[in-house]
Design a protein around this motif. Sequence first.
Motif, short mmCIF file in Angstrom:
data_model
loop_
_atom_site.label_atom_id
_atom_site.label_comp_id
_atom_site.label_asym_id
_atom_site.label_seq_id
_atom_site.Cartn_x
_atom_site.Cartn_y
_atom_site.Cartn_z
N LYS A 55 0.83 -1.21 0.00
CA LYS A 55 0.00 0.00 0.00
C LYS A 55 0.86 1.25 0.00
O LYS A 55 0.57 2.22 -0.70
CB LYS A 55 -0.94 0.00 1.20
N PHE A 56 1.95 1.23 0.79
CA PHE A 56 2.86 2.38 0.82
C PHE A 56 3.50 2.60 -0.54
O PHE A 56 3.62 3.74 -1.01
CB PHE A 56 3.96 2.19 1.87
N PHE A 57 3.92 1.52 -1.21
CA PHE A 57 4.53 1.66 -2.54
C PHE A 57 3.53 2.20 -3.55
O PHE A 57 3.87 3.05 -4.38
CB PHE A 57 5.12 0.34 -3.02
N LYS A 58 2.29 1.73 -3.50
CA LYS A 58 1.28 2.24 -4.42
C LYS A 58 1.04 3.73 -4.20
O LYS A 58 0.92 4.50 -5.14
CB LYS A 58 -0.02 1.45 -4.28
N LYS A 59 1.00 4.13 -2.92
CA LYS A 59 0.81 5.54 -2.59
C LYS A 59 2.00 6.36 -3.09
O LYS A 59 1.84 7.45 -3.65
CB LYS A 59 0.65 5.68 -1.08
N PHE A 60 3.20 5.82 -2.91
CA PHE A 60 4.42 6.50 -3.37
C PHE A 60 4.42 6.67 -4.88
O PHE A 60 4.71 7.75 -5.40
CB PHE A 60 5.64 5.70 -2.91
N GLU A 61 4.09 5.58 -5.59
CA GLU A 61 4.06 5.64 -7.05
C GLU A 61 3.00 6.62 -7.55
O GLU A 61 3.20 7.32 -8.53
CB GLU A 61 3.82 4.26 -7.62
N LYS A 62 1.86 6.68 -6.85
CA LYS A 62 0.78 7.57 -7.24
C LYS A 62 1.18 9.04 -7.03
O LYS A 62 0.74 9.92 -7.77
CB LYS A 62 -0.46 7.24 -6.42
N ALA A 63 2.02 9.30 -6.03
CA ALA A 63 2.44 10.67 -5.73
C ALA A 63 3.25 11.26 -6.88
O ALA A 63 3.17 12.45 -7.15
CB ALA A 63 3.26 10.70 -4.44
N GLY A 64 4.03 10.44 -7.57
CA GLY A 64 4.76 10.89 -8.74
C GLY A 64 6.01 11.67 -8.44
O GLY A 64 6.40 11.88 -7.30
N ASP A 65 6.65 12.12 -9.51
CA ASP A 65 7.92 12.83 -9.42
C ASP A 65 7.80 14.19 -8.74
O ASP A 65 8.72 14.63 -8.07
CB ASP A 65 8.53 13.02 -10.80
N ALA A 66 6.68 14.87 -8.93
CA ALA A 66 6.51 16.19 -8.34
C ALA A 66 6.60 16.11 -6.81
O ALA A 66 7.20 16.97 -6.17
CB ALA A 66 5.18 16.79 -8.74
N ALA A 67 6.05 15.08 -6.22
CA ALA A 67 6.11 14.91 -4.77
C ALA A 67 7.55 14.67 -4.32
O ALA A 67 7.98 15.18 -3.27
CB ALA A 67 5.22 13.76 -4.32
N CYS A 68 8.31 13.94 -5.10
CA CYS A 68 9.71 13.68 -4.76
C CYS A 68 10.52 14.98 -4.82
O CYS A 68 11.33 15.25 -3.95
CB CYS A 68 10.33 12.66 -5.70
N ARG A 69 10.27 15.79 -5.84
CA ARG A 69 10.99 17.07 -5.95
C ARG A 69 10.61 18.00 -4.82
O ARG A 69 11.47 18.67 -4.25
CB ARG A 69 10.70 17.71 -7.31
N ALA A 70 9.33 18.06 -4.47
CA ALA A 70 8.88 18.93 -3.38
C ALA A 70 9.49 18.48 -2.06
O ALA A 70 9.89 19.32 -1.24
CB ALA A 70 7.35 18.90 -3.29
N ASN A 71 9.59 17.20 -1.85
CA ASN A 71 10.18 16.66 -0.62
C ASN A 71 11.67 16.96 -0.57
O ASN A 71 12.22 17.24 0.49
CB ASN A 71 9.93 15.16 -0.51
N ALA A 72 12.36 16.93 -1.71
CA ALA A 72 13.78 17.20 -1.76
C ALA A 72 14.08 18.66 -1.41
O ALA A 72 15.10 18.98 -0.81
CB ALA A 72 14.33 16.87 -3.14
N ARG A 73 13.16 19.55 -1.78
CA ARG A 73 13.36 20.97 -1.47
C ARG A 73 13.10 21.28 -0.01
O ARG A 73 13.58 22.28 0.50
CB ARG A 73 12.42 21.83 -2.33
N ALA A 74 12.32 20.47 0.67
CA ALA A 74 11.94 20.74 2.06
C ALA A 74 13.07 20.55 3.04
O ALA A 74 14.08 20.07 2.87
CB ALA A 74 10.79 19.82 2.47
#
Length: 53
Positions: free
Chosen positions: A34-53
């Motif tokens: 479930k966590f992986f599905k949620k992560f995949e659904k978040a997409g690249d934009a979520a990863c970039r936003a998290n990296a800036r935080a």
Amino acid sequence: MRPAGRPGVPDRAGGKGPADAVALLKDEHETVEKFFKKFEKAGDAACRANARA
């Protein structure tokens, strides 16, 4: 007589043994999926936003 295990350490699943260990692993596997599905659904934009935080 106490079943085999570490003395003084209660069994997590109420003392039912290896079958409960398998059930626990299956449950944890579902949670991780479930966590992986949620992560995949978040997409690249979520990863970039998290990296800036």
